[in-house]
Enzyme design. Structure first.
Site, PDB file in Angstrom:
ATOM      1  N   LYS A   1       0.836  -1.201   0.000  1.00 35.77           N
ATOM      2  CA  LYS A   1       0.000   0.000   0.000  1.00 35.77           C
ATOM      3  C   LYS A   1       0.873   1.255   0.000  1.00 35.77           C
ATOM      4  O   LYS A   1       1.843   1.359   0.761  1.00 35.77           O
ATOM      5  CB  LYS A   1      -0.906  -0.013   1.224  1.00 35.77           C
ATOM      6  CG  LYS A   1      -1.843   1.185   1.345  1.00 35.77           C
ATOM      7  CD  LYS A   1      -2.650   1.065   2.623  1.00 35.77           C
ATOM      8  CE  LYS A   1      -3.486   2.286   2.908  1.00 35.77           C
ATOM      9  NZ  LYS A   1      -4.176   2.198   4.213  1.00 35.77           N
TER      10      LYS A   1
ATOM     11  N   SER B   1      -8.735   3.124   4.556  1.00 32.46           N
ATOM     12  CA  SER B   1      -7.920   3.635   3.464  1.00 32.46           C
ATOM     13  C   SER B   1      -7.227   2.544   2.644  1.00 32.46           C
ATOM     14  O   SER B   1      -6.601   2.840   1.632  1.00 32.46           O
ATOM     15  CB  SER B   1      -6.862   4.590   4.018  1.00 32.46           C
ATOM     16  OG  SER B   1      -6.009   3.930   4.937  1.00 32.46           O
TER      17      SER B   1
ATOM     18  N   SER C   1      -8.767   1.058   8.802  1.00 33.25           N
ATOM     19  CA  SER C   1      -8.404   1.088   7.385  1.00 33.25           C
ATOM     20  C   SER C   1      -8.127  -0.262   6.749  1.00 33.25           C
ATOM     21  O   SER C   1      -8.009  -0.353   5.534  1.00 33.25           O
ATOM     22  CB  SER C   1      -7.183   1.996   7.176  1.00 33.25           C
ATOM     23  OG  SER C   1      -7.550   3.334   7.346  1.00 33.25           O
TER      24      SER C   1
END
Length: 484
Positions: A78, A154, A178
């Protein structure tokens, strides 16, 4: 190639790695299949930040399968404060330009040592502060179940790719839900480990005063456990460490837990839980009872208004520190148009808090951890909805108007996800398990938290639920390859 693409879309990482060890396929073939799967779904998803195909091919060429139980299985990192040497680290923002660290984060280094080819990065909203994976720089990431609703955030891009069967697992991180929010939105498994379980270094000691931590999203429970075995443990100079784990996390998935005492919290005031999420929770309670667990109701121990004011005091102060650090290193102040509306609002209302205010917020959060610690003497596990609402349209979560107040921003975000951040504050491990789909075909996760250091218990419970109500054959309309 199509046959291997189908294997990648169907089997979990541990099974694929076993094929590499038996020399039935190679790590390079798996990588090529993953790249083909990405080519198939990413135009519709918009989930990949940057590809690093050749670097991954170089790594895959020397992988034998003996490196770990996940060796040879490719994935992405990520793009949020986790360096992958040579890859752009934009953190979802225009602010960082084309910054490319020349070193790996310790967690990335451990993945590489485990024989996992890393072929690029997945998207994140700016600084990871949104439950919708979108940014002005990279655009909106779509949900493979329905492009008109959020994939979560996220780590929504990681979840979307795993759900769309491009990859069996993908790295993410979690500072307020997230990993678990997108796992719920995309119908996959997401576990946030205990504070200090996985490394943040070498460039960070902690995120958001200990709220943030790295791990992964996966299709199978045992892949998540194997990844935690591979990456767990403090790195050099870490400010703290999680309790020592006896045995492996993977072994905990191979046995059912004893009958558990489970408290169910169905409301998080001042927000209300949607009837669809109530139905999902009731379905999960019935399943748990059928498996021999004792489940009883519990009132929320958290005042959401006070809680999120303290949390955003911490986020605001640390966002200001980040912005000031970038400005210092480049020798010029940050312009308003270099950051997004959500960040401008956070800085406007919380970026100027005093050191005393920040310390008081941290003390308050630590006191909440003590409260939950005492609660976990009575219960083995806490159960809540992962989300108080089904996946929303992105426009209801993405913030584009900086005239909004921070309270309005908090209400938009946390009427959707009021529960998950509690366990970032307390440091407890928590997971979203995909056990329910709505009449509209949208996944609705169930959220479980254990005592500090109790990931093994959560993995054991999750694997039991996976065997009792398997989700692996549920496939979204957008899928990388056929799944039998």
């Amino acid at each position: 190639m199509k046959d291997i693409q189908t294997l990648l879309a169907t089997l979990d990482g541990i099974t694929l790695s076993e094929l590499v060890r038996r020399k039935e396929i190679t790590a390079t073939q798996l990588l090529d299949a993953a790249l083909a799967n990405i080519d198939a779904v990413n135009p519709a998803l918009n989930a990949v930040a940057e590809r690093r195909d050749e670097a991954a091919r170089d790594a895959a060429a020397s992988i034998t399968g003996a490196e770990s139980v996940l060796a040879g299985v490719p994935t992405l990192v990520k793009d949020l404060f986790m360096p992958l040497a040579g890859a752009r680290m934009a953190n979802g923002s225009h602010l960082f330009g084309d910054y490319r660290p020349d070193f790996d984060g310790e967690l990335v280094a451990r993945l590489k040592r485990g024989g996992i080819p890393l072929f690029g990065t997945s998207l994140s909203p700016e600084f990871g502060t949104s439950y919708c994976t979108s940014s002005t720089r990279f655009g909106l990431t779509h949900n493979p179940w329905n492009p008109d609703v959020t994939c979560g955030g996220s780590s929504g891009a990681a979840a979307a790719l795993v759900a769309a069967r491009a990859l069996p697992f993908a790295h993410g991180n979690d500072g307020g839900g997230s990993l678990r929010v997108p796992a719920s939105c995309c119908g996959v498994f997401g576990l946030k480990p205990t504070r200090g379980r996985t490394p943040m270094g070498p460039s960070s000691g902690e995120g958001w005063a200990g709220l943030g931590i790295n791990h992964a999203i996966s299709r199978s429970v045992r892949d998540s456990a194997a990844l935690l075995d591979l990456t767990a443990g403090m790195d050099t100079g870490a400010p703290y460490a999680a309790p020592h784990q006896r045995g492996t996390f993977l072994s905990s998935t191979q046995r059912d837990p004893d009958a558990l005492r489970i408290a169910v919290i169905d409301q998080a005031p001042p927000w209300r839980t949607d009837p669809v999420c109530h139905a999902a929770l009731a379905d999960t309670v019935s399943l748990l009872t059928s498996l021999g667990h004792h489940v009883e109701p519990l009132a929320s121990p958290v005042d959401g208004t006070v809680f999120y004011d303290r949390v955003f005091t911490i986020i605001g102060a640390q966002t200001r520190a980040l912005i000031d650090t970038v400005a210092h290193h480049r020798g010029a102040p940050i312009r308003a148009d270099e950051i997004e509306a959500r960040t401008r609002i956070i800085l406007r209302e919380k970026g100027g808090v005093s050191g005393a205010d920040y310390a008081a917020a941290v003390d308050w959060v630590h006191a909440l951890g003590r409260t939950f610690g005492r609660l976990m003497r009575r219960y083995d596990v806490l159960l809540t909805p992962t989300l108080a609402m089904p996946p929303l349209p992105p426009a209801e979560l993405a913030i584009t108007d900086d005239t909004l107040s921070l309270n309005e921003v908090i209400d938009r975000s946390h009427r959707f996800s009021p529960f998950t951040a509690w366990f970032n504050a307390t440091g407890q491990p928590a997971m979203s398990v995909p056990l329910y789909w709505s009449e509209q075909g949208l996944p609705i996760g169930s959220h479980f938290a254990g005592a500090f250091g109790a990931e093994a218990l959560l993995f054991s419970l999750a694997a039991q639920l996976e065997r009792a109500a398997p989700w692996s054959q549920r496939v979204p309309p957008l899928c990388a390859a056929p799944v039998a």
